[in-house]
Every structure is written in structure tokens, then in C-alpha cells.
Design a protein around this motif. Structure first.
Motif, PDB file in Angstrom:
ATOM      1  N   LEU A 194      14.475   8.196   2.447  1.00 27.47           N
ATOM      2  CA  LEU A 194      15.641   7.305   2.443  1.00 27.47           C
ATOM      3  C   LEU A 194      15.842   6.562   1.138  1.00 27.47           C
ATOM      4  N   ARG A 195      14.767   6.403   0.337  1.00 29.97           N
ATOM      5  CA  ARG A 195      14.818   5.696  -0.955  1.00 29.97           C
ATOM      6  C   ARG A 195      15.299   4.262  -0.794  1.00 29.97           C
ATOM      7  N   ASP A 196      14.923   3.600   0.275  1.00 34.58           N
ATOM      8  CA  ASP A 196      15.314   2.208   0.508  1.00 34.58           C
ATOM      9  C   ASP A 196      14.166   1.523   1.251  1.00 34.58           C
ATOM     10  N   TRP A 197      13.434   0.638   0.550  1.00 33.63           N
ATOM     11  CA  TRP A 197      12.268   0.018   1.162  1.00 33.63           C
ATOM     12  C   TRP A 197      12.644  -0.908   2.308  1.00 33.63           C
ATOM     13  N   ARG A 198      13.803  -1.541   2.251  1.00 35.45           N
ATOM     14  CA  ARG A 198      14.193  -2.469   3.313  1.00 35.45           C
ATOM     15  C   ARG A 198      14.366  -1.759   4.648  1.00 35.45           C
ATOM     16  N   VAL A 199      14.743  -0.512   4.606  1.00 39.27           N
ATOM     17  CA  VAL A 199      14.840   0.281   5.833  1.00 39.27           C
ATOM     18  C   VAL A 199      13.505   0.967   6.111  1.00 39.27           C
TER      19      VAL A 199
ATOM     20  N   VAL B 165       0.839  -1.206   0.000  1.00 41.40           N
ATOM     21  CA  VAL B 165       0.000   0.000   0.000  1.00 41.40           C
ATOM     22  C   VAL B 165       0.871   1.252   0.000  1.00 41.40           C
ATOM     23  N   ALA B 166       1.906   1.274   0.836  1.00 36.35           N
ATOM     24  CA  ALA B 166       2.798   2.433   0.893  1.00 36.35           C
ATOM     25  C   ALA B 166       3.518   2.641  -0.435  1.00 36.35           C
ATOM     26  N   LYS B 167       3.945   1.537  -1.060  1.00 36.38           N
ATOM     27  CA  LYS B 167       4.624   1.623  -2.363  1.00 36.38           C
ATOM     28  C   LYS B 167       3.695   2.221  -3.414  1.00 36.38           C
ATOM     29  N   HIS B 168       2.426   1.818  -3.372  1.00 33.73           N
ATOM     30  CA  HIS B 168       1.463   2.389  -4.324  1.00 33.73           C
ATOM     31  C   HIS B 168       1.282   3.887  -4.081  1.00 33.73           C
ATOM     32  N   MET B 169       1.280   4.301  -2.810  1.00 35.76           N
ATOM     33  CA  MET B 169       1.163   5.730  -2.506  1.00 35.76           C
ATOM     34  C   MET B 169       2.292   6.518  -3.151  1.00 35.76           C
ATOM     35  N   VAL B 170       3.508   6.014  -3.008  1.00 41.00           N
ATOM     36  CA  VAL B 170       4.673   6.718  -3.555  1.00 41.00           C
ATOM     37  C   VAL B 170       4.609   6.762  -5.073  1.00 41.00           C
ATOM     38  N   GLU B 171       4.252   5.632  -5.689  1.00 35.92           N
ATOM     39  CA  GLU B 171       4.285   5.547  -7.149  1.00 35.92           C
ATOM     40  C   GLU B 171       3.109   6.266  -7.816  1.00 35.92           C
ATOM     41  N   SER B 172       1.940   6.259  -7.158  1.00 37.73           N
ATOM     42  CA  SER B 172       0.755   6.863  -7.772  1.00 37.73           C
ATOM     43  C   SER B 172       0.533   8.304  -7.354  1.00 37.73           C
ATOM     44  N   GLY B 173       1.069   8.685  -6.191  1.00 38.87           N
ATOM     45  CA  GLY B 173       0.812  10.013  -5.662  1.00 38.87           C
ATOM     46  C   GLY B 173      -0.505  10.128  -4.920  1.00 38.87           C
ATOM     47  N   ASP B 174      -1.281   9.041  -4.850  1.00 38.63           N
ATOM     48  CA  ASP B 174      -2.566   9.041  -4.136  1.00 38.63           C
ATOM     49  C   ASP B 174      -2.333   8.526  -2.716  1.00 38.63           C
TER      50      ASP B 174
ATOM     51  N   TRP C  27       1.290   5.886   5.574  1.00 36.27           N
ATOM     52  CA  TRP C  27       1.875   7.207   5.337  1.00 36.27           C
ATOM     53  C   TRP C  27       3.290   7.289   5.902  1.00 36.27           C
ATOM     54  N   LEU C  28       3.460   6.758   7.111  1.00 33.87           N
ATOM     55  CA  LEU C  28       4.779   6.796   7.744  1.00 33.87           C
ATOM     56  C   LEU C  28       5.795   6.004   6.929  1.00 33.87           C
ATOM     57  N   GLN C  29       5.387   4.829   6.443  1.00 38.87           N
ATOM     58  CA  GLN C  29       6.301   4.029   5.627  1.00 38.87           C
ATOM     59  C   GLN C  29       6.625   4.739   4.318  1.00 38.87           C
ATOM     60  N   ALA C  30       5.623   5.306   3.682  1.00 40.73           N
ATOM     61  CA  ALA C  30       5.852   6.012   2.419  1.00 40.73           C
ATOM     62  C   ALA C  30       6.735   7.233   2.633  1.00 40.73           C
ATOM     63  N   THR C  31       6.541   7.935   3.755  1.00 40.46           N
ATOM     64  CA  THR C  31       7.385   9.095   4.060  1.00 40.46           C
ATOM     65  C   THR C  31       8.821   8.662   4.287  1.00 40.46           C
ATOM     66  N   ALA C  32       9.009   7.549   5.031  1.00 35.44           N
ATOM     67  CA  ALA C  32      10.360   7.046   5.279  1.00 35.44           C
ATOM     68  C   ALA C  32      11.047   6.698   3.961  1.00 35.44           C
ATOM     69  N   TYR C  33      10.309   6.091   3.033  1.00 33.14           N
ATOM     70  CA  TYR C  33      10.925   5.754   1.747  1.00 33.14           C
ATOM     71  C   TYR C  33      11.244   7.015   0.946  1.00 33.14           C
ATOM     72  N   THR C  34      10.350   7.990   0.992  1.00 31.32           N
ATOM     73  CA  THR C  34      10.587   9.232   0.264  1.00 31.32           C
ATOM     74  C   THR C  34      11.877   9.896   0.738  1.00 31.32           C
TER      75      THR C  34
END
Length: 565
Positions: free
Chosen positions: A79-84, A41-50, A70-77
Motif C-alpha cells: 500500500l506504501r502508506d504507513w498510516r494504513v 521494527v516493520a519500517k526497518h525491515m522494509v528499509e534494510s531488507g532484513d 512481517w504483516l505490517q511490513a507486507t501491508a506497507y509494501t
């Protein structure tokens, strides 16, 4: 010297907390059952912007509010690393929970008592295990504990209207994280009773306009998500968004509590959870219960509020039929807070010390003997492990268990039987650090479906398109190329029908990855390819040549609906 010792003790605690909770960060991908769903779900948020409406594949996901994602998507935005990024919110939330407990213990009693509360919480199995998972519950525990922190500071060390507002605001954020976040406000019930009966240091309630700051802060917090979501759903032309609104506000909150549809357990279930998952902290209860009774007889509200709130939380979650162990986890920090002032005295007694040492030795022995059994014998669980998980050999896992057992033995030899608490904490630290640093990479390929999807990638032609049928969140999340889905909650027969229709549009380059249990009479097994096993499931790659012409999968809709979502 006193200040130096206190500073050293504080640094030691936070170093251990980072080591125990943070070991393994970045070494694994999301594991089922819930982690891949939230990461997807977080990955879709980042990729779609929704970011307002969560999606699982092509479908709206209405089981939980989006705050954690949201927190996971923000962390990826950042850090750019999904594993973290997928694990970071739970880690930071757990550290925040520890800070609340330690600081509250310091303010209500002493710095030393605050650290005792922190240690009791940090090394409770339930807390540590959940803190190392990317689920909503560690974040919920933080918001509930922060709410308790603000309310207790106001009630027991106040008046402090900023803390009063903070408590209500945190309860509101907890509510839009998971619907039960507002349970923190139940602490006001024993506070009112205690104030009425003269429990120190509570004050008799008097009207003050600043009381309204609390409910106002709660409404503001909830409105951060609720208002834009409701407005957007009501004005969206797609009726699926109105269905999302109804489901998340009513079916998944009030409906889930009043008409539980899964995880049915007896009324005493949570007592068994506390007796097992709250080890080793729960071992202190035989001595803590009479000590608490004496302090309650002295009308000390510092014990009344956390203990009464604990009882109310357990009662609340014991009423519905549906129960899970994580439901009562938010009560654990307040239990540790109320227990902490008793620990210095309890840990000088003979039997609590023996229990601490015995638990450490039992844990180390169980791990070590299980590892040796796997290395020297041929137990049934080893065969199941190899078959279900797809391991080539169980030896690495066996050596990991032996290492955990050796860590306990080394702790005993280093600290000696006269320091049982140090042996216990050292043994648990070894177990959790090895779990993060060794078990994470060891189990990752099979648990996360990364190994399966890498094997699929190697088998597919470079220009091939991939469709998923009867898929799990981890298969889509770990896909090495864009993958088409045909619904998630859709019946498997209908998914397969739509997948076959999609494949027929370009049969030379389109492949389907199908869970074995979803294969039907429409697939010729001699022409399909076994892709691999993951999470106790077998998966097959189906080319167009393996499809029986003119066949309709069992369970597929026959109403002429659209072929592809």
C-alpha cells in the motif's frame, strides 16, 4: 422471504463490523506504548531488507517474534502508506476472528445464533478497543480462534481431517506470533474427557494415522520462522545474534511465564478484567451460568469444549505473578460462542433488557457529563490534559465527549426504550465511530510525537544532523529526517556520553534531542532549547554550545568503550 431476511441480517452485521472496527483507518500514526515499537521494527525491515531479525534502532529486538511486524511490513509494501499499513493487520485479523465465530455458531446451531455470537463479540469493549490498536494481541486472537474453529469442527462435526490439520497449523502460527498461541490445543483435554464419558457428539478416541497430520502441521507452521532464524543466528559472526536467540526462545517465553518480572497482579486479577472490560456481554452471566449448567448436565459437548477451554486459559494465566488484561482476550470469542444460543431467550427477559438499556444510558451520560464539565467548569484533569499532552485547548475533546453522549440520547429517542438492545448497539457504534473519526486526528500529534518532531524539524537548520538520547520509539519513528541513536536499552547516561562524543565530531551541525529526565550536569539549560512536550514528557534540543567542556554524564561507562554504536 426467509432467505432475504437472513441475507439482510448478515449484511447488516458485516456493515456494522466494518464501520465500528475500521472507522479512523489512515487518520493517525502509531501511539504508545507498543504501536510505535512494532511499526519502527516493520519500517526497518522494509528499509534494510532484513526481515528475519527485528531491529529497534541499532539494537536487535528480541521481545516478540517478528510475525506481526512481517504483516505490517507486507501491508506497507503493498500500500506504501504507513498510516494504513500499521493498523491493517489488526483490523483484518479482528474481522477474521468475527468470521470464525459467526460461521462456527452457524455450523453448531443456526445462522441466527452465529450472528448473535458475532454481535456479542463485536460490541464487547475489550475486543473492540484492542481491534482498533496495532498490537500483536488482535492477530494472536485470530490465530487462536482459527485453531479453535478447525479443532471444534473436527471434534463436533467431524471427522474432518482438513479442519484438524488447520487447527494445529493455526496454533503453530499463533505460537510464532506470540509464544502462547499453542494454548488453543488445550481444548483437546476436555474433548478427551467428554469423549470418554460419552458427551454427544464427541466420539471415543481411536487410533488413526491421520491424527499425526495435526502435530505435523504444527511443526511445519513453527518451522517457517524458527528453522531459518536459528540457523542464521548460530552461524552469524556477531555474538549479539546468539544472545537474541537465547533471549527470544527462553527468557521471553519460559522465563517470562515462570519468573514474571513486570505487571504483578493478584491471582483473581483476570476475574476483575472480565467483570469490567468484557462489558456489556458479561452482564448476561447471571442468567447464562445456570443455563450453561443445565446444558452441561445434558452432556452437550458444544458447551463443554468452549467453556472448559475458557476456564483452562484463565487458570493458566492466573498462575504467574505477571498478568495483563490482554492475556485472556483469546478466550473471549469462545465465551461469546457458548453464550450465543442463550441470547434470544435472555433478551426477552425483563432484567437483561433493563441492564442493556441502563448500560447504554450510563455510557452516554458519563461521556456527555464529562464533556460538559470540561466546557463549563475547570476540573483538575483538564489542566493535566493541557499540561501533559500539550493541547492548546481542551474544548475539542470536550465537544467530542458531548457528541458521544448526544449519540446515546439520539439512539434512545430513535429506537425507544422498548428496543433496548438496538439502543445499546447504536450507542456503542456512535462511540466507536466518533472515537475513530474524531479522536484519532485530535489526539494524534501529541500521542504519536508527530507534533514534537515537526516542531524539531522547524527549529533545526536544513543541513543539521540529529541524534536522539533517552528516546522513545515514537520519536525515532516520527523523525522528519534521518536520526542517529546510541542504543535503546543502554543507560541514559551512557547514551548521552556517546551522543556528546558524536556531536563533538561535527559540533557546528550536530544537535541532540534529549528527554528532560536524561539531562545532566553536562548540559547548560540556559543554552538548550525546549522543543516541546509529548506523552507527558518534555524534550530539549541541545546544540554543542550548551555542552559543558570536559564533563562526563552521570551513569556513563568509564571503560573506554566505543563512542558511537
Amino acid at each position: 422471504m426467509l432467505k432475504t431476511t437472513a441475507s439482510r441480517d448478515t449484511w447488516l452485521f458485516w456493515t456494522l463490523a466494518l464501520l465500528v472496527l475500521g472507522a479512523g483507518l489512515g487518520l493517525r500514526d502509531p501511539w504508545p506504548a507498543d504501536e510505535p515499537r512494532f511499526a519502527l521494527v516493520a519500517k526497518h525491515m522494509v528499509e534494510s531488507g532484513d526481515w528475519l531479525f527485528p531491529h529497534r534502532g541499532v539494537e536487535l529486538y528480541s521481545d516478540k517474534p517478528p510475525t506481526f511486524m512481517w504483516l505490517q511490513a507486507t501491508a506497507y509494501t503493498l500500500l506504501r502508506d504507513w498510516r494504513v499499513a500499521f493498523l491493517l493487520p489488526a483490523l483484518l485479523a479482528s474481522l477474521g476472528t468475527l468470521w470464525c465465530v459467526v460461521d462456527l455458531g452457524r455450523r453448531l446451531w443456526t445462522r441466527r445464533i452465529g450472528l448473535y455470537a458475532g454481535y456479542a463479540l463485536l460490541f464487547t469493549l475489550h475486543f473492540t478497543y484492542q481491534a482498533k490498536k496495532a498490537q500483536i494481541d488482535p492477530v494472536l486472537v485470530f490465530w487462536v480462534t482459527l485453531a479453535n474453529y478447525g479443532l471444534l469442527r473436527h471434534l463436533l462435526r467431524g471427522p474432518d481431517w482438513r479442519m484438524w490439520a488447520l487447527g494445529w497449523f493455526a496454533a503453530g502460527i499463533g505460537t510464532i506470533t506470540k509464544g502462547v498461541g499453542g494454548l488453543a490445543l488445550l481444548v483437546l483435554l476436555p474433548a478427551a474427557v467428554g469423549a470418554w464419558r460419552g458427551w454427544a457428539p464427541l466420539r471415543a478416541p481411536r487410533w488413526d494415522g491421520r491424527l499425526l497430520l495435526g502435530p505435523l502441521a504444527f511443526v511445519v507452521a513453527v518451522s517457517l520462522w524458527l528453522v531459518p532464524m536459528v540457523a542464521a543466528a548460530l552461524h552469524h559472526p556477531d555474538p549479539a545474534y546468539r544472545a537474541y536467540l537465547d533471549d527470544i526462545l527462553f527468557h521471553q517465553t519460559v522465563g517470562r511465564y515462570s519468573r514474571s518480572w513486570d505487571h504483578h497482579q493478584p491471582p483473581w486479577y483476570h476475574l476483575s478484567v472480565m467483570a469490567s472490560l468484557w462489558l456489556p456481554t458479561v452482564l448476561a452471566l447471571p442468567w447464562a451460568l445456570p443455563a450453561w449448567r443445565r446444558r452441561l448436565q445434558r452432556r452437550d459437548a458444544r458447551y463443554l469444549l468452549p467453556l472448559a477451554w475458557w476456564a483452562l486459559v484463565v487458570l493458566f494465566f492466573s498462575i504467574p505473578q505477571g498478568k495483563r488484561d490482554v492475556y485472556i482476550l483469546p478466550a473471549l470469542p469462545m465465551v461469546c460462542l457458548a453464550l450465543a444460543p442463550l441470547l434470544p431467550g435472555l433478551l426477552r427477559k425483563r432484567w437483561p433488557r433493563r441492564l442493556a438499556l441502563g448500560f447504554a444510558l450510563a455510557l452516554a451520560s458519563a461521556a456527555g457529563l464529562a464533556g460538559l464539565a470540561m466546557l463549563l467548569g475547570n476540573p483538575g484533569f483538564e489542566a493535566r490534559l493541557l499540561g501533559d499532552r500539550g493541547f492548546a485547548s481542551a474544548a475539542p475533546l470536550a465537544w467530542l465527549l458531548v457528541a458521544m453522549g448526544a449519540g446515546g440520547l439520539a439512539s434512545l429517542l430513535w429506537f425507544g426504550a422498548r428496543r433496548p438492545v438496538a439502543v445499546l448497539l447504536s450507542t456503542l457504534t456512535c462511540v466507536w465511530v466518533l472515537y475513530g473519526l474524531v479522536a484519532y486526528p485530535l489526539l494524534n500529534d501529541s500521542s504519536s510525537s508527530r507534533g514534537l518532531m515537526v516542531a524539531v524539524e522547524h527549529r533545526l537548520p536544513r543541513d543539521a544532523e540529529l541524534g536522539l538520547v533517552a528516546w522513545k520509539e515514537q520519536t525515532l519513528l516520527m523523525a522528519q529526517r534521518p536520526a542517529r541513536t546510541f542504543g535503546f536499552v543502554m543507560p541514559w547516561g551512557e547514551q548521552l556520553r556517546r551522543g556528546l562524543a558524536w556531536q563533538a565530531q561535527a559540533p557546528t551541525r550536530r544537535w541532540l534531542l534529549v528527554q528532560e529526565r536524561a539531562l545532566s550536569q553536562c548540559i547548560d539549560p540556559t543554552r538548550a532549547v525546549l522543543a516541546g512536550r509529548s506523552n507527558r514528557r518534555a524534550w530539549w534540543l541541545v546544540p554543542a554550545a550548551a555542552v559543558v567542556p570536559g564533563c562526563t554524564p552521570a551513569g556513563a561507562a568509564l571503560d573506554g568503550g566505543s563512542d558511537v554504536n
